[in-house]
Scaffold this active site. Structure first.
Site, PDB file in Angstrom:
ATOM      1  N   TYR A  92      40.477  48.908  35.778  1.00 48.52           N
ATOM      2  CA  TYR A  92      40.240  47.660  35.064  1.00 48.52           C
ATOM      3  C   TYR A  92      41.556  46.908  34.848  1.00 48.52           C
ATOM      4  CZ  TYR A  92      35.793  49.995  33.986  1.00 48.52           C
ATOM      5  OH  TYR A  92      34.585  50.656  34.066  1.00 48.52           O
ATOM      6  N   ASP A 123      35.050  53.230  26.344  1.00 48.87           N
ATOM      7  CA  ASP A 123      35.138  53.612  27.749  1.00 48.87           C
ATOM      8  C   ASP A 123      36.079  52.674  28.490  1.00 48.87           C
ATOM      9  OD1 ASP A 123      34.005  55.083  30.220  1.00 48.87           O
ATOM     10  OD2 ASP A 123      33.770  52.954  30.707  1.00 48.87           O
ATOM     11  N   LYS A 151      38.558  57.200  33.598  1.00 53.39           N
ATOM     12  CA  LYS A 151      38.055  57.537  34.929  1.00 53.39           C
ATOM     13  C   LYS A 151      39.177  57.933  35.870  1.00 53.39           C
ATOM     14  CE  LYS A 151      34.344  54.243  34.108  1.00 53.39           C
ATOM     15  NZ  LYS A 151      34.919  53.550  32.932  1.00 53.39           N
TER      16      LYS A 151
END
Length: 336
Positions: free
Chosen positions: A51, A46, A77
Site C-alpha cells: 500500500y 490491517d 502482509k
C-alpha cells in the site's frame, strides 16, 4: 487458531487508502483518519507493504506508536519487499494499473520465498514501529496480478511463505496466518493442501452486495467445513457502494452503476443507508469474522461504525431477495 478468538470486534480498519490509493492524501488527513478509527473503538488494523510502497504502514505506525500494543490487533502482509532505490519504470500491477501511483516512489519486488517473507516481516515491523504482528497474510498470489502465471507464484508461496508463517505460528511469534487476495481460487487451493493450514483468509471484493455468488459456490462451504474464518475486505466494492465511482479499483461500468441504483432505491425505500446494507450483508455469512472498510477521512469512520449498528428492518432483506439482488444461497442477517 480461530480468527474470531483473536479479533477484538467485527469492524476493523483497512489501510490501503492510506497508501495514497487513487489520490494523494495529506499526512494530517491520514493521521486524523486513523485517530478517528481509534476514537470510535476500532482495535483491528490491517495494512501491507504494497500500500503505497510502505506509506500506509508508516502512517499507521505513527499513530499506533502512542497506543498500548496489547490493546489492538495488527495484521500485515508478505509478498512484496520494498527497496530503498526508487522505481524508474512504470510498475506492473496487473489489472490494478496505477493503483498506488501517488504512493512512495520506492521499487517494489514481488517475491514469496522464505527469505523474502522473513525480510518483509522485518521491514514491516520497522515501518510500523512495533515488535510484532498478530496476523500475517500472504498477499496477492492470484490471477488479477499474475494472469496465467499465478499458479507458479502460489507454488513459490507454498514452499516459502506458507512454511515460514506456519513455523512462526508454531513458535508463537504470530497468532495466525492466511491468504489475502482478491480472488477465491488461491484460497480454495490452499485449503486442499496436505500440509499446515491457514487460520483464515482476507477476501477483498468477493463477498459484497455486488459480488458474492462465486464465493458461495465452493470457497465458503469449504471454509466452513474446515472452520476457517473470513475477513471481508472491500465491502463497498472499491467505493461504488458508498457513493464513489470505482468498482474493482477502476471506473465502474454502466451495468454496475445500474445495479447500485437498484440497491440504493430499495434501501432508500426502507429508510436504510446503503453502507448499513453492505456491511451487514457481508457479516451475515457464518464464516465472516470481521469486515474492514478503508477510509481517508475521519467522517467516513463515523459512518462505518453507525452503519454497523444501524437497525435494518427484516422487510428490507426480504425485498432484496425478492428483487433478485442477492443470491438465493446468501445468508441474510438474523432479523430477515
Amino acid at each position: 487458531m480461530s480468527l474470531q478468538t483473536i479479533l477484538p470486534g467485527r469492524l476493523g480498519f483497512g489501510t490501503a487508502p492510506l497508501g495514497n490509493m487513487f489520490r494523494a492524501i495529506p499526512d494530517d488527513e491520514a493521521r486524523a483518519t486513523v485517530e478517528a478509527a481509534w476514537d470510535h473503538g476500532i482495535r483491528f488494523f490491517d495494512t501491507a507493504p504494497f500500500y503505497g510502497a510502505g506509506l500506509a504502514e508508516t502512517r499507521l505506525g505513527e499513530v499506533l506508536a502512542g497506543k498500548p500494543r496489547d490493546s489492538y490487533v495488527l495484521s500485515s502482509k508478505v509478498g512484496r519487499v520494498i527497496l530503498d532505490e526508487h522505481e524508474t519504470a512504470t510498475p506492473d500491477f496487473g489489472e490494478k494499473g496505477g493503483l498506488f501511483e501517488h504512493g512512495n516512489p520506492n521499487k517494489v519486488v514481488h517475491e514469496w520465498t522464505a527469505e523474502a517473507t522473513e525480510r518483509s516481516i522485518e521491514d514491516s515491523l520497522k515501518r510500523l514501529g512495533t515488535d510484532r504482528l498478530d496476523i500475517v497474510w500472504v498477499h496477492d498470489i492470484a490471477q488479477d496480478f499474475h494472469g496465467d502465471a499465478w499458479l507458479s507464484k502460489f507454488e513459490e508461496a507454498r514452499t516459502g511463505a506458507f512454511r515460514v508463517l506456519s513455523r512462526l505460528r508454531e513458535e508463537g511469534v504470530i497468532k495466525a496466518w492466511g491468504l489475502g487476495v482478491n480472488k477465491t481460487e488461491p484460497i480454495e487451493l490452499a485449503l486442499t493442501l496436505d500440509e499446515p493450514q491457514p487460520d483464515g483468509f482476507l477476501l477483498a471484493g468477493r463477498y459484497t452486495l455486488l459480488d458474492h455468488e462465486h464465493a458461495l459456490g465452493r470457497l465458503l462451504p469449504l471454509a466452513q467445513e474446515q472452520r476457517v474464518d473470513m475477513i471481508v475486505g472491500g465491502p463497498y466494492s472499491s467505493g461504488v457502494l458508498a457513493g464513489g465511482s470505482n468498482f474493482e479499483y477502476q471506473q465502474a461500468p454502466p451495468e454496475i452503476i445500474e445495479r447500485v441504483g437498484k440497491l440504493k432505491a430499495l434501501a432508500d425505500g426502507h429508510g436504510v443507508s446503503i453502507k448499513a446494507a453492505a456491511l451487514q450483508f457481508s457479516l451475515a455469512h457464518p464464516a465472516a469474522a470481521a469486515v474492514i472498510p478503508g477510509a481517508t477521512r475521519p467522517s467516513r469512520i463515523a459512518e462505518d461504525t453507525a452503519a454497523l449498528n444501524e437497525p435494518v428492518p427484516a422487510a428490507f432483506w426480504t425485498d432484496l431477495r425478492a428483487a433478485d439482488l442477492v443470491s438465493p444461497a446468501a445468508p441474510l442477517p438474523d432479523n430477515a
